[in-house]
Scaffold this active site. Structure first.
Site, PDB file in Angstrom:
ATOM      1  N   ASP A 121       2.902   2.016  -0.894  1.00  0.00           N
ATOM      2  CA  ASP A 121       2.384   1.006  -1.816  1.00  0.00           C
ATOM      3  C   ASP A 121       3.494   0.702  -2.837  1.00  0.00           C
ATOM      4  OD1 ASP A 121       0.607  -0.588  -3.234  1.00  0.00           O
ATOM      5  OD2 ASP A 121      -0.632   1.020  -3.947  1.00  0.00           O
ATOM      6  N   LYS A 149       2.506  -1.964   2.147  1.00  0.00           N
ATOM      7  CA  LYS A 149       2.160  -3.133   1.315  1.00  0.00           C
ATOM      8  C   LYS A 149       3.423  -3.540   0.566  1.00  0.00           C
ATOM      9  CE  LYS A 149      -2.173  -1.473  -0.484  1.00  0.00           C
ATOM     10  NZ  LYS A 149      -3.046  -1.353  -1.659  1.00  0.00           N
ATOM     11  N   PHE A 170      -6.679  -3.426  -1.657  1.00  0.00           N
ATOM     12  CA  PHE A 170      -6.984  -1.999  -1.600  1.00  0.00           C
ATOM     13  C   PHE A 170      -7.784  -1.761  -0.320  1.00  0.00           C
ATOM     14  CE2 PHE A 170      -9.037   2.015  -2.445  1.00  0.00           C
ATOM     15  CZ  PHE A 170      -7.974   2.739  -2.974  1.00  0.00           C
ATOM     16  N   VAL A 171      -7.282  -0.865   0.539  1.00  0.00           N
ATOM     17  CA  VAL A 171      -7.925  -0.649   1.838  1.00  0.00           C
ATOM     18  C   VAL A 171      -8.487   0.764   1.937  1.00  0.00           C
ATOM     19  CG1 VAL A 171      -6.580  -2.371   3.087  1.00  0.00           C
ATOM     20  CG2 VAL A 171      -5.695  -0.040   2.888  1.00  0.00           C
ATOM     21  N   ASP A 177      -9.237   6.643   1.340  1.00  0.00           N
ATOM     22  CA  ASP A 177     -10.489   6.767   0.590  1.00  0.00           C
ATOM     23  C   ASP A 177     -10.550   5.838  -0.617  1.00  0.00           C
ATOM     24  OD1 ASP A 177      -8.461   8.242  -0.946  1.00  0.00           O
ATOM     25  OD2 ASP A 177     -10.159   8.872  -2.181  1.00  0.00           O
ATOM     26  N   ARG A 183     -13.287   7.864   4.197  1.00  0.00           N
ATOM     27  CA  ARG A 183     -12.200   8.360   5.054  1.00  0.00           C
ATOM     28  C   ARG A 183     -12.608   8.376   6.524  1.00  0.00           C
ATOM     29  NH1 ARG A 183      -8.117  10.551   1.742  1.00  0.00           N
ATOM     30  NH2 ARG A 183      -8.813  11.639  -0.118  1.00  0.00           N
TER      31      ARG A 183
HETATM   32  P1  XMP Z   1       2.497   4.672  -3.867  1.00  0.00           P
HETATM   33  O1  XMP Z   1       2.117   3.624  -4.874  1.00  0.00           O
HETATM   34  O2  XMP Z   1       2.971   5.938  -4.520  1.00  0.00           O
HETATM   35  O3  XMP Z   1       1.125   4.964  -3.174  1.00  0.00           O
HETATM   36  O4  XMP Z   1       3.426   4.133  -2.806  1.00  0.00           O
HETATM   37  C1  XMP Z   1       0.974   5.882  -2.224  1.00  0.00           C
HETATM   38  C2  XMP Z   1      -0.375   6.534  -2.297  1.00  0.00           C
HETATM   39  O5  XMP Z   1      -1.357   5.778  -3.039  1.00  0.00           O
HETATM   40  C3  XMP Z   1      -2.578   5.733  -2.348  1.00  0.00           C
HETATM   41  N1  XMP Z   1      -2.885   4.321  -2.021  1.00  0.00           N
HETATM   42  C4  XMP Z   1      -4.002   3.881  -1.442  1.00  0.00           C
HETATM   43  N2  XMP Z   1      -5.090   4.540  -1.024  1.00  0.00           N
HETATM   44  N3  XMP Z   1      -6.052   2.515  -0.288  1.00  0.00           N
HETATM   45  C5  XMP Z   1      -6.110   3.851  -0.453  1.00  0.00           C
HETATM   46  O6  XMP Z   1      -7.101   4.451  -0.048  1.00  0.00           O
HETATM   47  C6  XMP Z   1      -5.003   1.768  -0.684  1.00  0.00           C
HETATM   48  O7  XMP Z   1      -4.990   0.546  -0.508  1.00  0.00           O
HETATM   49  C7  XMP Z   1      -3.921   2.496  -1.306  1.00  0.00           C
HETATM   50  N4  XMP Z   1      -2.728   2.111  -1.812  1.00  0.00           N
HETATM   51  C8  XMP Z   1      -2.118   3.257  -2.234  1.00  0.00           C
HETATM   52  C9  XMP Z   1      -2.377   6.566  -1.111  1.00  0.00           C
HETATM   53  O8  XMP Z   1      -2.840   7.872  -1.364  1.00  0.00           O
HETATM   54  C10 XMP Z   1      -0.892   6.617  -0.895  1.00  0.00           C
HETATM   55  O9  XMP Z   1      -0.434   7.804  -0.261  1.00  0.00           O
END
Ligand code: XMP
Length: 202
Positions: A121, A149, A170-171, A177, A183
């Site tokens: 993300d 993303k 947000f997925v 989750d 999950r």
């Molecule tokens: P970053 O921002 O550190 O994010 O790259 C990584 C972690 O954030 C969580 N994440 C999500 N979890 N739906 C989710 O259920 C989403 O759309 C989402 N976007 C980020 C996830 O734990 C990931 O490892």
């Protein structure tokens, strides 16, 4: 050399939401069969790249649970598996401060490490994890994510193996989750807005 077909860019399509989930899930983004097809492609490429190497898969808890299980059973070479726990304590769907909740058990010194995560993300998690692991002297260090993303990135980071590129939504599902729920959905989907406004108890 084996070429991995590029990650396809997923858009929200008009796929039917299976009845047990229709009350809370707004849309199916990636159905179960499409997940399996792509994971098969990733596994073939990773097998071609890592066969014959002393490999440690480092999976990040807990969102990788389904992806890891489906990917691993298709990796056709000897490997070791370890887990790291890293949580981002933000509120709701926003990420915040990173906290390590489980450290590695295995030594990765001189070994080829592939980090597996559910979603890339902002990039904060994988930037931190790869910086930490690279200090432990691996022979090589690469990353594999089911979902990417790219629009959300806050700094430079690209994964080496990517399942799907998704829009800035947000997925949940297939391991991912919202407040520790969803999950178990067999697909990746988007929740209905009312779910986020209801009080939750974890
Ligand atoms: P970053 O921002 O550190 O994010 O790259 C990584 C972690 O954030 C969580 N994440 C999500 N979890 N739906 C989710 O259920 C989403 O759309 C989402 N976007 C980020 C996830 O734990 C990931 O490892």
């Amino acid at each position: 050399m084996m070429i991995l077909p590029p990650a396809s860019r997923i858009e929200v399509a008009d796929l039917p939401v299976p009845p047990p989930h229709a009350g809370e899930v707004d849309a199916v983004l990636i159905p179960a069969d499409q997940l399996q097809e792509r994971i098969h492609e990733l596994a073939r490429k990773i097998t071609a790249d890592y066969a014959g190497r002393d490999t440690v898969i480092v999976a990040l808890l807990s969102g990788t649970v389904m992806f890891l299980a489906d990917l691993m059973r298709r990796l056709e070479f000897p490997l070791r598996l370890d887990f790291m726990g890293v949580s981002s304590y933000g509120s709701g769907t926003e990420s915040g401060q990173l906290v390590y909740t489980k450290e590695l058990k295995l030594s990765i010194r001189g070994r080829h490490v592939l980090v597996v995560d559910d979603i890339l993300d902002t990039g904060k998690t994988l930037r931190s994890v790869t910086a930490k692991l690279s200090e432990l002297g691996p022979a090589s260090l690469k990353t594999c994510v089911l979902l990417d993303k790219p629009e959300r990135r806050t700094g430079q980071f690209e994964a080496d193996y990517i399942g799907f590129e998704i829009p800035n939504l947000f997925v949940v599902g297939y391991g991912l989750d919202y407040d520790e729920r969803y999950r178990n959905l067999p697909f990746v989907g988007v929740l209905k807005p009312h779910v986020y406004s209801e009080p939750t108890c974890v």
